[in-house]
Enzyme design. Sequence first.
Site, PDB file in Angstrom:
ATOM      1  N   LYS A 178      10.451  14.233  -9.442  1.00  0.00           N
ATOM      2  CA  LYS A 178      10.877  14.041  -8.130  1.00  0.00           C
ATOM      3  C   LYS A 178      11.651  12.495  -7.984  1.00  0.00           C
ATOM      4  CE  LYS A 178       6.335  13.395  -9.420  1.00  0.00           C
ATOM      5  NZ  LYS A 178       6.329  13.430 -10.463  1.00  0.00           N
ATOM      6  N   ARG A 232      14.004  10.510 -22.080  1.00  0.00           N
ATOM      7  CA  ARG A 232      14.522   9.705 -20.455  1.00  0.00           C
ATOM      8  C   ARG A 232      13.713   8.381 -20.578  1.00  0.00           C
ATOM      9  NH1 ARG A 232      10.262  10.378 -15.514  1.00  0.00           N
ATOM     10  NH2 ARG A 232       8.474   9.323 -16.305  1.00  0.00           N
ATOM     11  N   ARG A 292      -0.511  14.017 -20.598  1.00  0.00           N
ATOM     12  CA  ARG A 292      -0.056  13.989 -19.310  1.00  0.00           C
ATOM     13  C   ARG A 292      -0.139  15.530 -18.574  1.00  0.00           C
ATOM     14  NH1 ARG A 292       4.167  10.141 -19.334  1.00  0.00           N
ATOM     15  NH2 ARG A 292       4.845  10.616 -16.910  1.00  0.00           N
ATOM     16  N   ARG A 311       9.960   4.181 -20.913  1.00  0.00           N
ATOM     17  CA  ARG A 311       8.933   3.751 -20.412  1.00  0.00           C
ATOM     18  C   ARG A 311       7.662   4.090 -21.407  1.00  0.00           C
ATOM     19  NH1 ARG A 311       8.037   7.011 -14.834  1.00  0.00           N
ATOM     20  NH2 ARG A 311       5.748   7.538 -16.047  1.00  0.00           N
ATOM     21  N   ARG A 345      -2.644  13.091  -6.311  1.00  0.00           N
ATOM     22  CA  ARG A 345      -2.192  13.959  -8.276  1.00  0.00           C
ATOM     23  C   ARG A 345      -4.153  15.305  -7.773  1.00  0.00           C
ATOM     24  NH1 ARG A 345       1.440  10.756 -10.525  1.00  0.00           N
ATOM     25  NH2 ARG A 345       1.055  10.577 -12.714  1.00  0.00           N
TER      26      ARG A 345
HETATM   27  P1  AMP Z   1       4.321   8.500 -12.513  1.00  0.00           P
HETATM   28  O1  AMP Z   1       5.074   7.294 -12.672  1.00  0.00           O
HETATM   29  O2  AMP Z   1       4.353   8.868 -11.344  1.00  0.00           O
HETATM   30  O3  AMP Z   1       4.164   9.404 -13.860  1.00  0.00           O
HETATM   31  O4  AMP Z   1       2.631   7.720 -13.007  1.00  0.00           O
HETATM   32  C1  AMP Z   1       2.776   7.110 -14.156  1.00  0.00           C
HETATM   33  C2  AMP Z   1       1.490   6.626 -13.993  1.00  0.00           C
HETATM   34  O5  AMP Z   1       0.744   6.054 -13.430  1.00  0.00           O
HETATM   35  C3  AMP Z   1       0.448   8.102 -14.782  1.00  0.00           C
HETATM   36  O6  AMP Z   1       0.311   8.654 -15.850  1.00  0.00           O
HETATM   37  C4  AMP Z   1      -1.417   7.708 -13.754  1.00  0.00           C
HETATM   38  O7  AMP Z   1      -1.760   6.900 -15.571  1.00  0.00           O
HETATM   39  C5  AMP Z   1      -0.926   6.423 -13.490  1.00  0.00           C
HETATM   40  N1  AMP Z   1      -0.470   7.141 -11.717  1.00  0.00           N
HETATM   41  C6  AMP Z   1       0.506   7.224 -11.081  1.00  0.00           C
HETATM   42  N2  AMP Z   1       0.127   7.969  -9.151  1.00  0.00           N
HETATM   43  C7  AMP Z   1      -1.127   8.897  -9.858  1.00  0.00           C
HETATM   44  C8  AMP Z   1      -2.483   8.895  -9.285  1.00  0.00           C
HETATM   45  N3  AMP Z   1      -2.143   9.425  -7.905  1.00  0.00           N
HETATM   46  N4  AMP Z   1      -3.615   8.915  -9.300  1.00  0.00           N
HETATM   47  C9  AMP Z   1      -4.102   8.598 -10.443  1.00  0.00           C
HETATM   48  N5  AMP Z   1      -3.066   8.153 -11.135  1.00  0.00           N
HETATM   49  C10 AMP Z   1      -1.816   7.993 -11.029  1.00  0.00           C
END
Ligand code: AMP
Length: 206
Positions: free
Chosen positions: A13, A126, A164, A153, A87
């Site tokens: 994404k 990654r 996740r 990360r 999400r």
């Molecule tokens: P990402 O970089 O999108 O994989 O997000 C990293 C982490 O941020 C996720 O594993 C969640 O803990 C939190 N996070 C990001 N976006 C959301 C969302 N829309 N709702 C809830 N938690 C989020």
Amino acid sequence: MRLVLLGAPGSGKGTQGGLIKSRHNVVHISTGDILRENVKNHTQLGLEAKKFMDAGQLVPDEVINNMLAGKLDEIGDASFMLDGFPRTFEQAQFLDEYLSKNSRPLSAVFYFAVPDQEIIARLSKRLTCKSCGKIFNGDFDSCPACGGEMYKRDDDNENTIRNRLAIFHVNNKSLLEYYAGKNILHEIAASGSPEEIFERVSVHLS
Ligand code: AMP
């Protein structure tokens, strides 16, 4: 143009978001990036979100919805692309309610479909560049794009990745049904090179 990018962590994404942004005039809003910035700066939001992020869990809807509404208020009428939001079904409903206040419905939702095994392999390898933010999968001492320092990360470890992914599958089904019902969902086969995948996306962006 108001877009939503859906897909498992590691489905590409962020990379596709970068490519879309380079060709179209849209603000790229990544909720994960905003949260990581808050964690880095030790803000109240960052402190609240960190424990969920470290465990691979979702930050509560109310917290994330408020954060997103603040960001959308900030950009006004500009075109945008949401990466990592919604999400959950509740977040999707919140977004629709927010956008309907200004009669600005979503234009399209892209779902980047990748088999789980490929996701686990990708995320375990990654790396992100500290300077330009580009993402690469593999063994790199420095960024192939700008020479910057690469980092892994905190949440890209196998246990957290599995958590996740499990959470993603529970919520994603209802999101796909919701957007398919509105006739704005495009499922994109997201295996292949970023350019190949971007071509599949571009067909729907003209
Ligand atoms: P990402 O970089 O999108 O994989 O997000 C990293 C982490 O941020 C996720 O594993 C969640 O803990 C939190 N996070 C990001 N976006 C959301 C969302 N829309 N709702 C809830 N938690 C989020």
